[in-house]
Scaffold this motif. Structure first.
Motif, PDB file in Angstrom:
ATOM      1  N   ARG A   7       0.848  -1.186   0.074  1.00 36.48           N
ATOM      2  CA  ARG A   7       0.025  -0.058   0.005  1.00 36.48           C
ATOM      3  C   ARG A   7       0.850   1.292  -0.072  1.00 36.48           C
ATOM      4  O   ARG A   7       0.624   2.277  -0.631  1.00 36.48           O
ATOM      5  N   ALA A   8       1.937   1.336   0.622  1.00 33.13           N
ATOM      6  CA  ALA A   8       2.873   2.287   0.718  1.00 33.13           C
ATOM      7  C   ALA A   8       3.390   2.812  -0.744  1.00 33.13           C
ATOM      8  O   ALA A   8       3.452   4.016  -1.002  1.00 33.13           O
ATOM      9  N   TYR A   9       3.780   1.838  -1.477  1.00 33.99           N
ATOM     10  CA  TYR A   9       4.167   1.942  -2.819  1.00 33.99           C
ATOM     11  C   TYR A   9       3.000   2.764  -3.712  1.00 33.99           C
ATOM     12  O   TYR A   9       3.153   3.811  -4.475  1.00 33.99           O
ATOM     13  N   TRP A  10       1.826   2.303  -3.427  1.00 34.24           N
ATOM     14  CA  TRP A  10       0.656   2.921  -4.338  1.00 34.24           C
ATOM     15  C   TRP A  10       0.623   4.331  -3.890  1.00 34.24           C
ATOM     16  O   TRP A  10       0.161   5.236  -4.772  1.00 34.24           O
ATOM     17  N   LEU A  11       0.365   4.329  -2.532  1.00 27.74           N
ATOM     18  CA  LEU A  11       0.305   5.802  -2.086  1.00 27.74           C
ATOM     19  C   LEU A  11       1.318   6.765  -2.463  1.00 27.74           C
ATOM     20  O   LEU A  11       1.065   7.919  -2.942  1.00 27.74           O
ATOM     21  N   GLY A  12       2.570   6.225  -2.568  1.00 25.48           N
ATOM     22  CA  GLY A  12       3.603   7.113  -2.978  1.00 25.48           C
ATOM     23  C   GLY A  12       3.481   7.609  -4.509  1.00 25.48           C
ATOM     24  O   GLY A  12       3.662   8.647  -5.001  1.00 25.48           O
ATOM     25  N   LEU A  13       2.995   6.455  -5.251  1.00 23.07           N
ATOM     26  CA  LEU A  13       2.776   6.815  -6.680  1.00 23.07           C
ATOM     27  C   LEU A  13       1.645   7.805  -6.748  1.00 23.07           C
ATOM     28  O   LEU A  13       1.558   8.674  -7.635  1.00 23.07           O
ATOM     29  N   LEU A  14       0.516   7.647  -6.207  1.00 16.33           N
ATOM     30  CA  LEU A  14      -0.544   8.851  -6.085  1.00 16.33           C
ATOM     31  C   LEU A  14      -0.009  10.007  -5.743  1.00 16.33           C
ATOM     32  O   LEU A  14      -0.241  11.082  -6.552  1.00 16.33           O
ATOM     33  N   ILE A  15       0.826  10.116  -4.513  1.00 13.43           N
ATOM     34  CA  ILE A  15       1.463  11.448  -4.271  1.00 13.43           C
ATOM     35  C   ILE A  15       2.229  11.975  -5.188  1.00 13.43           C
ATOM     36  O   ILE A  15       2.107  13.149  -5.662  1.00 13.43           O
ATOM     37  N   SER A  16       3.143  11.117  -6.004  1.00 15.50           N
ATOM     38  CA  SER A  16       3.919  11.706  -7.149  1.00 15.50           C
ATOM     39  C   SER A  16       3.169  12.348  -8.318  1.00 15.50           C
ATOM     40  O   SER A  16       3.599  13.378  -9.047  1.00 15.50           O
ATOM     41  N   VAL A  17       1.833  11.743  -8.642  1.00 16.69           N
ATOM     42  CA  VAL A  17       1.236  12.278  -9.546  1.00 16.69           C
ATOM     43  C   VAL A  17       0.408  13.736  -9.004  1.00 16.69           C
ATOM     44  O   VAL A  17       0.344  14.667 -10.064  1.00 16.69           O
ATOM     45  N   VAL A  18       0.280  13.905  -7.729  1.00 12.23           N
ATOM     46  CA  VAL A  18      -0.180  15.285  -7.129  1.00 12.23           C
ATOM     47  C   VAL A  18       1.103  16.430  -7.034  1.00 12.23           C
ATOM     48  O   VAL A  18       0.576  17.392  -6.919  1.00 12.23           O
ATOM     49  N   LEU A  19       2.134  15.685  -6.834  1.00  7.76           N
ATOM     50  CA  LEU A  19       3.038  16.741  -6.519  1.00  7.76           C
ATOM     51  C   LEU A  19       3.222  18.035  -7.471  1.00  7.76           C
ATOM     52  O   LEU A  19       3.415  19.262  -7.044  1.00  7.76           O
TER      53      LEU A  19
END
Length: 107
Positions: A7-19
């Motif tokens: 889950r941490a990797y998916w959340l990190g990927l989502l955050i990188s789209v919003v950065l």
């Protein structure tokens, strides 16, 4: 082949789209593009290191954190030019919170 990411990797990927939107919120339209890129890189690096820290596993790995930071930066750049800029979200983000100094009016 199965993909089993925590889950941490998916959340990190989502955050990188919003950065990129976050960068737009704290900069103006006249901010130099290089400054925006450095800010995005810094936020992506923080994202990568925090995701590696939060991911379950035997321990923290600096190499994995660096790869995650690079993936986050690449994803941020791609989402900026491929999603946020064409839809106008980047411009609206830059106009919403931070405003440039108003120019003094001539007499």
């Amino acid at each position: 082949m199965t993909v089993d990411l925590d889950r941490a990797y998916w959340l990190g990927l989502l955050i990188s789209v919003v950065l990129p939107v976050l960068v737009g919120l704290v900069t103006t339209r006249v901010t130099h593009a290089g400054t925006k890129a450095v800010l995005l890189l810094a936020l992506s690096t923080i994202n990568g290191f925090v995701v590696e820290l939060a991911a379950p596993g035997p321990g923290w790995d600096a190499g994995t954190a660096i790869v995650l930071a690079l993936v986050a930066f690449g994803t941020g750049v791609l989402s900026h030019f491929g999603l946020w800029k064409p839809t106008g979200v980047s411009g609206k983000a830059q106009d919403s919170l931070v405003t440039g100094r108003s120019q003094p009016r001539g007499v």
